[in-house]
Enzyme design. Structure first.
Site, short mmCIF file in Angstrom:
data_model
loop_
_atom_site.label_atom_id
_atom_site.label_comp_id
_atom_site.label_asym_id
_atom_site.label_seq_id
_atom_site.Cartn_x
_atom_site.Cartn_y
_atom_site.Cartn_z
N ASP A 119 13.26 54.17 23.67
CA ASP A 119 14.37 53.54 22.96
C ASP A 119 15.50 53.33 23.97
O ASP A 119 16.10 54.30 24.46
CB ASP A 119 14.82 54.45 21.82
CG ASP A 119 15.37 53.69 20.64
OD1 ASP A 119 16.04 52.66 20.86
OD2 ASP A 119 15.12 54.11 19.49
N ASP B 232 17.86 48.96 21.29
CA ASP B 232 18.76 49.25 20.18
C ASP B 232 19.85 48.18 20.06
O ASP B 232 20.42 47.74 21.05
CB ASP B 232 19.39 50.62 20.42
CG ASP B 232 20.25 51.09 19.27
OD1 ASP B 232 19.72 51.23 18.16
OD2 ASP B 232 21.45 51.34 19.50
N GLU C 16 15.91 45.23 18.44
CA GLU C 16 16.45 45.50 17.11
C GLU C 16 17.49 44.43 16.79
O GLU C 16 18.54 44.36 17.43
CB GLU C 16 17.09 46.89 17.03
CG GLU C 16 17.54 47.20 15.61
CD GLU C 16 18.42 48.44 15.49
OE1 GLU C 16 18.53 48.95 14.37
OE2 GLU C 16 18.99 48.86 16.51
N ASP D 295 16.17 54.86 10.12
CA ASP D 295 17.42 54.41 9.50
C ASP D 295 17.26 54.03 8.03
O ASP D 295 18.27 53.85 7.35
CB ASP D 295 17.96 53.19 10.25
CG ASP D 295 18.55 53.54 11.60
OD1 ASP D 295 19.00 54.69 11.78
OD2 ASP D 295 18.56 52.68 12.50
#
Length: 516
Positions: free
Chosen positions: A96, A198, A262, A325
């Site tokens: 990530d 991200d 993302e 999330d």
């Protein structure tokens, strides 16, 4: 056909997967210990949520050092062992990457904050106060409150799209871009197979920092961020050039490295993140529409058709039904429909991403007020946006603490962990875990399901039906999104049902079927 087109990604939230040292928090050695489970599931890649050194204000998404591992999870040697073990299991490993912001304790920000003349001052976004002394504009943090924090020592505000402990980096500064690209190379050189990036659509802000317009659809009870439309604080044209440079770096390491971005945007703007054939951007802009839309056949059919139509010719679709999330799918639609959702996720055209625990059907987990850890929930309580409920520890067996740890876990376990755990479902032919394994085995055995063409089919109300075709092989999928029996829209050999047996002439309540 690259692996990321035909394969499946499994997200691991390291804090909650497996603890190896008895501190109640998962770690890299714990993940290595459980690789057999991931490999037996039938996925192709693991995506790890952040493992970098961090004060953990936002549980790793506030990075204090992009080139190391937080001692909570292990060290670089533990990471190298995990990477080698994953590859030995035939699994890719994705990290990530958090490029929009760092921790306020990162050495870069410590220098930036020291004084206005520091060489790293422009590595972050600093602005003078408004004429009234307040923030430079009306932008709202994703966690509520102003996106600007005043620094009394230097008399300016710095921008933070999330917590004040997460200052935004200034990607208009070439030195920042070069430093972050070097971070990507550091991990690629170490052998990682790609990155989930991200909040990629956040990384550049509009010049001049104009106010964001009000959202006419906002109402109390919705997250404060949505009171404004993020027109100037996200999705700026310059960000696409940066994504193309990231892609060039990945491609320089060979065609098997993948970038997953993302991105929360409407279809037309979302599709731009694929770039062009001549200048591609991310391989897979994450598609969260199965999370964001209601659970009904007509709405899903319309959404799927619109998404497919929005893709550029070179764009490959992808689908997600759960993440660290989002509320868990079994909590959203119930366990019976969660089985149907599993079949939908793993038979649509495109790359699916699974979230740990969904394969055993973890549902609603209520977090007592004194156990809440999520800063988003703590800052905006009572509106149902807490993320702790998705991050509860993985229950492995009926041993104390569900085999996750020898100590009290950092978050509560799912309340039914003594019966809903991996060991309990491992040998049960009717379990959710067995269903996921069988679905993933079918994807591997039938190219029609992994890389085949896609066509929506007509069906009765409440039923979503489609066809997957590869060469002469034709498979059809019928999903009953209701709690009552429906006519089966086509016949053939039943390869898999979400329910034991099959009535063949009807689609039972809460049933999905794959037919050849």
């Amino acid at each position: 056909m690259p692996w990321w087109r035909r394969g499946t990604v499994y997200q691991v939230y390291p804090r909650s997967f497996q603890d190896s040292d008895g501190d109640g928090v998962g770690d890299l050695a714990g993940i290595e210990r459980r690789l057999d489970h991931i490999a037996a599931l039938g996925v192709d890649a693991i995506w790890l949520s952040p493992i970098f050194p961090s004060p953990m204000a936002d549980f790793g998404y506030d990075v204090a050092d992009y080139r190391d591992v937080d001692p909570l999870f292990g060290d670089l040697a533990a990471f190298d062992r995990l990477l080698a073990a994953a590859h030995a299991h035939g699994l890719k490993l994705l990290l990530d990457f958090v490029p929009n912001h760092s921790s306020d304790r990162h050495p870069w920000f410590v220098e930036s904050r020291a004084d206005r003349t520091n060489p790293k001052r422009d590595w972050y976004i600093w602005r003078d106060p408004a004429p009234d002394g307040g923030p430079p504009n009306n932008w709202i943090s994703d966690f509520g409150g102003s996106a600007w924090e005043y620094d009394a020592a230097t008399g300016q505000y710095y921008l933070h799209a999330f917590l004040k402990q997460q200052p935004d980096l200034n990607w208009r500064n070439p030195a920042v871009k070069a430093a972050m690209f070097d971070v990507m190379r550091f991990w690629f050189d170490r052998g990682v197979d790609g990155f989930r990036i991200d909040v990629l659509w956040h990384i550049v802000k509009a010049e001049g920092f104009p106010d964001n317009p009000p959202n006419p659809y906002w109402r109390p009870g919705i997250t404060e961020r949505d009171r404004l439309i993020q027109r100037h604080s996200t999705d700026q044209p310059e960000a696409h050039a940066i994504a193309a440079e990231m892609r060039a770096i990945a491609d320089g390491y060979g065609g098997d490295r993948v970038l997953i971005g993302e991105i929360f945007l409407p279809n037309d703007r979302h599709a731009r993140w694929y770039g062009t054939r001549a200048r591609p951007q991310v391989h897979l802009p994450f598609n969260f529409q199965l999370i964001e839309n209601g659970w009904d056949a007509a709405g899903l059919r319309e959404m799927i058709a619109a998404y497919e139509a929005s893709l550029p010719p070179h764009g490959w679709p992808n689908w997600v039904i759960g993440s660290h999330d989002a509320p868990r799918i079994a909590a959203r639609v119930g366990e019976a429909q969660a089985r149907v959702a599993a079949m939908l996720l793993l038979t649509l055209r495109g790359t699916p991403t699974l979230y740990q625990g969904d394969e055993i059907g973890i549902g609603q987990v209520d977090i007592p007020p004194d156990r809440v850890r999520d800063p988003q929930e703590l800052r905006q309580p009572g509106i149902g946006i807490g993320r702790d409920r998705s991050r509860t520890p993985m229950p492995w067996d009926a041993a104390p603490h569900a085999g996750f740890s020898t100590a009290e876990p950092w978050l509560p376990l799912n309340p039914d962990w003594r019966t809903r755990n991996v060991a309990a479902q491992d040998g049960d032919a009717g379990s959710m875990l067995t269903l996921y394994r069988r679905l993933l085995a079918l994807r591997r055995a039938h190219p029609a399901l992994s890389v085949g063409d896609f066509r929506l089919l007509d069906a009765s109300d409440g039923v979503l039906a489609f066809e997957r075709r590869h060469g002469d092989a034709v498979l059809r999928v019928a999903l009953n999104l209701t709690h009552e029996a429906k006519p089966l829209p086509f016949g053939g050999e039943v390869l898999l049902s979400t329910l034991p047996g099959s009535a063949h002439e009807t689609l039972r309540a809460d049933e999905g079927i794959i037919i050849r």
